[in-house]
Design a protein around this motif. Structure first.
Motif, PDB file in Angstrom:
ATOM      1  N   LYS A 164       0.819  -1.214   0.000  1.00  0.00           N
ATOM      2  CA  LYS A 164       0.000   0.000   0.000  1.00  0.00           C
ATOM      3  C   LYS A 164       0.853   1.264   0.000  1.00  0.00           C
ATOM      4  CE  LYS A 164      -4.206  -1.498   2.363  1.00  0.00           C
ATOM      5  NZ  LYS A 164      -4.886  -1.409   3.678  1.00  0.00           N
ATOM      6  N   LYS A 165       1.935   1.213   0.748  1.00  0.00           N
ATOM      7  CA  LYS A 165       2.797   2.389   0.850  1.00  0.00           C
ATOM      8  C   LYS A 165       3.381   2.748  -0.508  1.00  0.00           C
ATOM      9  CE  LYS A 165       6.803   2.693   3.124  1.00  0.00           C
ATOM     10  NZ  LYS A 165       7.748   2.513   4.271  1.00  0.00           N
ATOM     11  N   TYR A 166       3.503   1.755  -1.377  1.00  0.00           N
ATOM     12  CA  TYR A 166       4.067   1.984  -2.714  1.00  0.00           C
ATOM     13  C   TYR A 166       2.975   2.168  -3.771  1.00  0.00           C
ATOM     14  CZ  TYR A 166       8.820   1.451  -1.119  1.00  0.00           C
ATOM     15  OH  TYR A 166      10.023   1.667  -0.484  1.00  0.00           O
ATOM     16  N   GLY A 167       1.720   2.310  -3.323  1.00  0.00           N
ATOM     17  CA  GLY A 167       0.657   2.679  -4.256  1.00  0.00           C
ATOM     18  C   GLY A 167      -0.057   1.522  -4.940  1.00  0.00           C
TER      19      GLY A 167
ATOM     20  N   LYS B   3      -1.176  -0.668 -10.906  1.00  0.00           N
ATOM     21  CA  LYS B   3      -0.400  -1.308  -9.851  1.00  0.00           C
ATOM     22  C   LYS B   3      -1.347  -2.100  -8.971  1.00  0.00           C
ATOM     23  CE  LYS B   3       2.945   1.563  -8.167  1.00  0.00           C
ATOM     24  NZ  LYS B   3       3.581   2.805  -7.627  1.00  0.00           N
TER      25      LYS B   3
ATOM     26  N   GLU C  35      11.690  -0.235  -7.453  1.00  0.00           N
ATOM     27  CA  GLU C  35      10.769  -0.103  -6.323  1.00  0.00           C
ATOM     28  C   GLU C  35      10.342  -1.474  -5.805  1.00  0.00           C
ATOM     29  OE1 GLU C  35       7.572   2.661  -7.015  1.00  0.00           O
ATOM     30  OE2 GLU C  35       8.922   4.358  -6.829  1.00  0.00           O
TER      31      GLU C  35
ATOM     32  N   GLU D 151      12.260  -4.019   2.185  1.00  0.00           N
ATOM     33  CA  GLU D 151      11.526  -3.473   3.327  1.00  0.00           C
ATOM     34  C   GLU D 151      10.747  -4.541   4.069  1.00  0.00           C
ATOM     35  OE1 GLU D 151      10.330   0.900   1.745  1.00  0.00           O
ATOM     36  OE2 GLU D 151       9.215   0.185   3.490  1.00  0.00           O
TER      37      GLU D 151
ATOM     38  N   LEU E 189      19.372   5.307  -5.416  1.00  0.00           N
ATOM     39  CA  LEU E 189      18.554   6.433  -4.937  1.00  0.00           C
ATOM     40  C   LEU E 189      17.632   6.022  -3.794  1.00  0.00           C
ATOM     41  CD1 LEU E 189      17.213   8.403  -8.021  1.00  0.00           C
ATOM     42  CD2 LEU E 189      18.663   9.271  -6.183  1.00  0.00           C
ATOM     43  N   LEU E 190      17.259   4.760  -3.796  1.00  0.00           N
ATOM     44  CA  LEU E 190      16.255   4.318  -2.823  1.00  0.00           C
ATOM     45  C   LEU E 190      16.903   3.928  -1.492  1.00  0.00           C
ATOM     46  CD1 LEU E 190      13.906   2.312  -5.209  1.00  0.00           C
ATOM     47  CD2 LEU E 190      13.569   4.601  -4.285  1.00  0.00           C
TER      48      LEU E 190
ATOM     49  N   ASP F 162      -4.005   3.922  -1.047  1.00  0.00           N
ATOM     50  CA  ASP F 162      -3.679   4.757   0.103  1.00  0.00           C
ATOM     51  C   ASP F 162      -2.814   5.959  -0.273  1.00  0.00           C
ATOM     52  OD1 ASP F 162      -5.005   2.953   1.612  1.00  0.00           O
ATOM     53  OD2 ASP F 162      -3.325   2.413   2.915  1.00  0.00           O
ATOM     54  N   THR F 163      -2.450   6.061  -1.541  1.00  0.00           N
ATOM     55  CA  THR F 163      -1.466   7.067  -1.954  1.00  0.00           C
ATOM     56  C   THR F 163      -1.925   8.481  -1.617  1.00  0.00           C
ATOM     57  OG1 THR F 163      -0.795   5.607  -3.738  1.00  0.00           O
ATOM     58  CG2 THR F 163      -0.100   7.910  -3.897  1.00  0.00           C
TER      59      THR F 163
ATOM     60  N   SER G 181      13.922  10.620  -4.930  1.00  0.00           N
ATOM     61  CA  SER G 181      14.503  10.827  -3.594  1.00  0.00           C
ATOM     62  C   SER G 181      13.470  11.381  -2.618  1.00  0.00           C
ATOM     63  CB  SER G 181      15.673  11.814  -3.665  1.00  0.00           C
ATOM     64  OG  SER G 181      16.705  11.270  -4.426  1.00  0.00           O
TER      65      SER G 181
ATOM     66  N   ALA H 247      10.989   8.756  -1.665  1.00  0.00           N
ATOM     67  CA  ALA H 247      11.583   7.805  -0.717  1.00  0.00           C
ATOM     68  C   ALA H 247      11.583   8.378   0.694  1.00  0.00           C
ATOM     69  CB  ALA H 247      12.995   7.434  -1.152  1.00  0.00           C
TER      70      ALA H 247
ATOM     71  N   ARG I 205       8.110   7.961   2.103  1.00  0.00           N
ATOM     72  CA  ARG I 205       7.855   6.560   2.431  1.00  0.00           C
ATOM     73  C   ARG I 205       8.604   6.138   3.694  1.00  0.00           C
ATOM     74  NH1 ARG I 205       8.567   4.414  -3.780  1.00  0.00           N
ATOM     75  NH2 ARG I 205       6.395   4.624  -4.461  1.00  0.00           N
ATOM     76  N   ASN I 206       9.806   6.667   3.869  1.00  0.00           N
ATOM     77  CA  ASN I 206      10.543   6.348   5.093  1.00  0.00           C
ATOM     78  C   ASN I 206       9.817   6.855   6.338  1.00  0.00           C
ATOM     79  OD1 ASN I 206      12.573   4.984   3.797  1.00  0.00           O
ATOM     80  ND2 ASN I 206      13.942   6.759   3.649  1.00  0.00           N
TER      81      ASN I 206
ATOM     82  N   GLY J 272       6.653   6.556   6.538  1.00  0.00           N
ATOM     83  CA  GLY J 272       5.419   5.763   6.590  1.00  0.00           C
ATOM     84  C   GLY J 272       4.289   6.323   5.748  1.00  0.00           C
TER      85      GLY J 272
ATOM     86  N   ALA K   5       2.251   6.811   2.348  1.00  0.00           N
ATOM     87  CA  ALA K   5       2.062   6.174   1.045  1.00  0.00           C
ATOM     88  C   ALA K   5       2.204   7.237  -0.039  1.00  0.00           C
ATOM     89  CB  ALA K   5       0.690   5.514   0.970  1.00  0.00           C
ATOM     90  N   ALA K   6       3.145   7.049  -0.933  1.00  0.00           N
ATOM     91  CA  ALA K   6       3.429   8.040  -1.970  1.00  0.00           C
ATOM     92  C   ALA K   6       3.910   7.331  -3.228  1.00  0.00           C
ATOM     93  CB  ALA K   6       4.485   9.014  -1.475  1.00  0.00           C
ATOM     94  N   GLU K   7       3.758   8.019  -4.372  1.00  0.00           N
ATOM     95  CA  GLU K   7       4.199   7.432  -5.628  1.00  0.00           C
ATOM     96  C   GLU K   7       4.966   8.457  -6.467  1.00  0.00           C
ATOM     97  OE1 GLU K   7       1.382   4.855  -7.930  1.00  0.00           O
ATOM     98  OE2 GLU K   7      -0.012   5.378  -6.343  1.00  0.00           O
TER      99      GLU K   7
END
Lengths: 475, 475
Positions: free
Chosen positions: A34-37, A143, A182, A189, A298-299, B384-385, B402, B405, B408-409, B411, B413-415
């Motif tokens: 979910k965090k990654y969309g 996704k 990703e 993760e 980058l990640l 959840d994005t 970047s 990321a 997301r670190n 917590g 949810a982003a894309e």
């Protein structure tokens, strides 16, 4: 009339604690998805056999669970047999005399008459079917994640079950290598959150293809891939033997082994470029790996990556990056996940030219490793109950029920022991066996008082308090 | 080679929004199950056919999905046929000449040779099997919940599917009526949380049994139950007609109708006691109903209860309280849940004398009502994005990756839109279609500045902020 029940071979019940442990893994994976969309999808357990057949190779076809048609399938089969023998008019009085004995029946040819549906064998083919059927309403890139059981009539053994769960994340309709990066970060993760050390092996199918061109053995590409895939099990000598049987010269074989050993170079990608960079497919594969490496850097730190040219992956539909995750702890080194890019998976259903990439987590194997290595959080419990109310008789039971209802109204999981016939000792046994933290015994005194005795069942200590303090304690 | 794929009749895919809506229902139910101390159980989709067969009546047996055995089932069947015909020595050269044509095969008798497993038909029989197999390790009373799909080869129609989910809670090993009361309270809480008005109908099988005794027609007990069960559909006249055909006198039928109409009395239980209180089973049933009523009153207001003697329930294994939940809104009045007490369910598996009581929620029917009545929370989203990062070229893409990321670190949810080939307009289209709330476009300016432009995609407003403010906004 009673019978001793049992379970089908290779299937399992999951009791309360095991379900909680499996949910712990599932929730960890899902939170990252979910965090990654990624968005959830669920497909039915049953698919048309023609959706599944021919997608997993001959072996896969044999491992498909087929569902018997309803009604009198034998009648339909007999009619078909008669027709095949040239008797188009189905005369029921003549039919039985034909030489269409069961012994002569070909299970494969007869299949459509007795079974038209099968159980899901993986989540990827149903996903490709879904995308094809819903292409006009889907927003691409799409996704999706999917966490469901699959079924395979495989020989059951340790770590291999006939019903097991896959947790897949795929992006379809995007060619960007960022997706690969990703997905690999997501692997990292999840296993980091599960405190499970792993190695994530990365390769690119285009390099294997370039290798076949390099040694002028393009017609042996699949045989080479299959042989390399066995390296872990049979070693370099074993791989050499297979390749020799395939008809490769010792010089060709030496070149293949030289390529595989590049995995150990200080910079494997640069080493592979030196060797295969002049070949068109090799150039593309190196470009993709370098791009992937750039994105991965980058990640933020991912310490578990290994560019490994011995990784081949069984499935034939991969066309670019391939990835596999191995547990890196204890004796359990088997694969607990894998994936890759496929350029034409929906093509089989009439929707060509859509590239996708995905990864899969093997829930049951991850479970087995965490269980063997005792990596599950110690605080997982079979139930959420915070307190058990115990009592002596009808009057105290009624009081216990009211108090328990008050706690529940505050959102606190609580129970009243149901049976008035059981003594306090038995009631407390129940709490102890289910590892319920507190008990509150309602006796004569408590009937006419606002003070309750709350007993900590782990320490044995007992504290007097009113219901408000109890709510504060348990919330 | 491409084929147009489709789904087996009566099965469905659940796309992202539908999965979220179904999860909303499942989580609501599960939270209540846990609050009342129930523990999760999962059983395999496949059961041995001898576990399932004969447990759901003749009609149920026909609706079981059977799974084809692996290997050459026809060979085994032919061998069996030959043996049955007295030819114990199986001579393969002779076998084909026997008159064992397919047309003569009896699908029912041949079944064990071609299918030994079936798909789960409900969750109750697998639960009884589990309890029997694990009786030595289970702590009783055992409160378990189970939320899984079941399969029935029923004729598909509105509200009836071939794959559908049941959500069951059962207590086994306790005779206390408190369990019935708590289960009814759980129904009330779940539907209250779903904002779905319902009627919870309660009856007791012992009263129906006493009624049969009262009119001296004990041998017609099952026929009477079956007829009463149809009252909603065929009305009093219809029920009377059926009972007359069964052989009951008009006086007996009048008495039955009088009993049914007691449901409308000011105090139905007292009215039933007046009528049936002298009969042993009636006395017991009244006692149980009164006890249930007493417990329910303790569990704070439950406004949706109706003591209704016309409730009969189809399943034969109920022996005490029976309960059914009907949606009480719009046109959809069908049953969305039901349950009852069974005194001997594990008896069929060789573990007699264990009483249990349970309820079931029909996920798919609840879904259909909530959907039809537009009762799903409006804030359910497919993903959840919180924010999509958009960009123009390679440099800005790397910056976007970047930043994403970093979120997301934390917590969040982003894309990042993956494909560098798509223009900003297309990237924002993606965010709009997926109802992502915010977008952050990384351009030349943002490369060398800590100030980012965050656009609210619903209002169209745009705010400058640094990454820390962005994290605070989105967390």
């Amino acid at each position: 009339m009673s019978q001793k029940p049992n379970l089908p071979q290779g299937t399992r019940d999951f009791g309360p604690l095991v379900v909680q442990q499996r949910k712990y893994i599932l929730h960890t994976i899902e939170a990252v998805f979910k965090k990654y969309g990624f968005m959830p999808l669920e497909t039915p357990a049953m698919e048309q056999l023609n959706t599944l057949s021919g997608k997993y190779g001959d072996e896969g076809d044999q491992l498909l669970y087929k569902i018997l048609n309803s009604g009198d399938y034998f009648k339909k089969l007999a009619a078909h047999q008669a027709q095949a023998m040239g008797h188009e008019e189905l005369d029921k009085t003549i039919l039985p005399s034909f030489d269409n004995s069961i012994e002569h029946l070909d299970a494969k040819k007869s299949l459509p008459f007795i079974a038209e549906k099968g159980l899901r064998y993986d989540l990827t083919v149903p996903f490709a079917r879904y995308v094809t059927m819903n292409r006009n309403s889907i927003t691409f890139p799409f996704k999706r994640y999917q966490m469901q059981p699959v079924w395979r009539a495989d020989k059951p053994q340790k770590g291999r079950y006939r019903e097991f769960w896959q947790c897949d994340a795929d992006i379809i309709g995007s060619e960007s290598i960022l997706n690969e990066a990703e997905l690999i970060k997501m692997y990292d993760e999840v296993f980091d959150k599960l405190s499970l050390p792993v190695i994530i092996k990365i390769n690119n199918r285009k390099l294997l293809s370039a290798l076949a061109t390099y040694i002028q053995a393009e017609e042996h590409f699949i045989a080479i891939t299959v042989a390399i895939d066995k390296l872990d099990k049979i070693g370099q000598q074993g791989v050499s033997d297979i390749l020799a049987q395939t008809g490769l010269s010792s010089e060709q074989i030496a070149t293949i082994l030289r390529f595989l050993n590049l995995s150990k170079a200080a910079d494997p990608i640069a080493a592979a470029e030196d060797m295969l960079g002049q070949i068109e497919e090799g150039k593309l594969g190196i470009l993709e790996l370098k791009k992937l490496q750039e994105y991965i850097q980058l990640l933020s730190p991912i310490n578990t990556i290994e560019y490994n040219f011995t990784l081949a992956r069984g499935l034939s539909y991969y066309t670019g990056a391939i990835v596999e995750v191995q547990a890196n702890i204890g004796n359990f080194k088997a694969s607990i996940g894998g994936g890759g890019r496929y350029d034409n998976l929906t093509g089989i259903f009439g929707m060509p030219g859509i590239s996708g990439v995905g990864i899969s987590f093997g829930l049951d194997r991850i479970y087995d490793v965490l269980e063997e290595q005792k990596l599950f959080p110690v605080n997982l419990r079979t139930n959420d109950t915070k307190i058990l109310f115990c009592y002596f008789d009808e009057a105290t039971q009624l009081k216990a029920i009211s108090l328990c209802a008050e706690l529940r109204n505050q959102g606190i999981a609580a129970e009243v022991f149901p049976d008035i016939t059981k003594k306090i000792g038995k009631q407390l046994d129940y709490a102890n066996k289910l590892e319920i933290g507190y008990a509150c015994i309602i006796g004569e005194t408590e009937l006419n008082s606002n003070t309750l005795q709350v007993k900590n069942l782990f320490s044995g200590e007992q504290y007097p308090m009113d219901i408000t303090s109890m709510i504060n304690l348990l919330q």
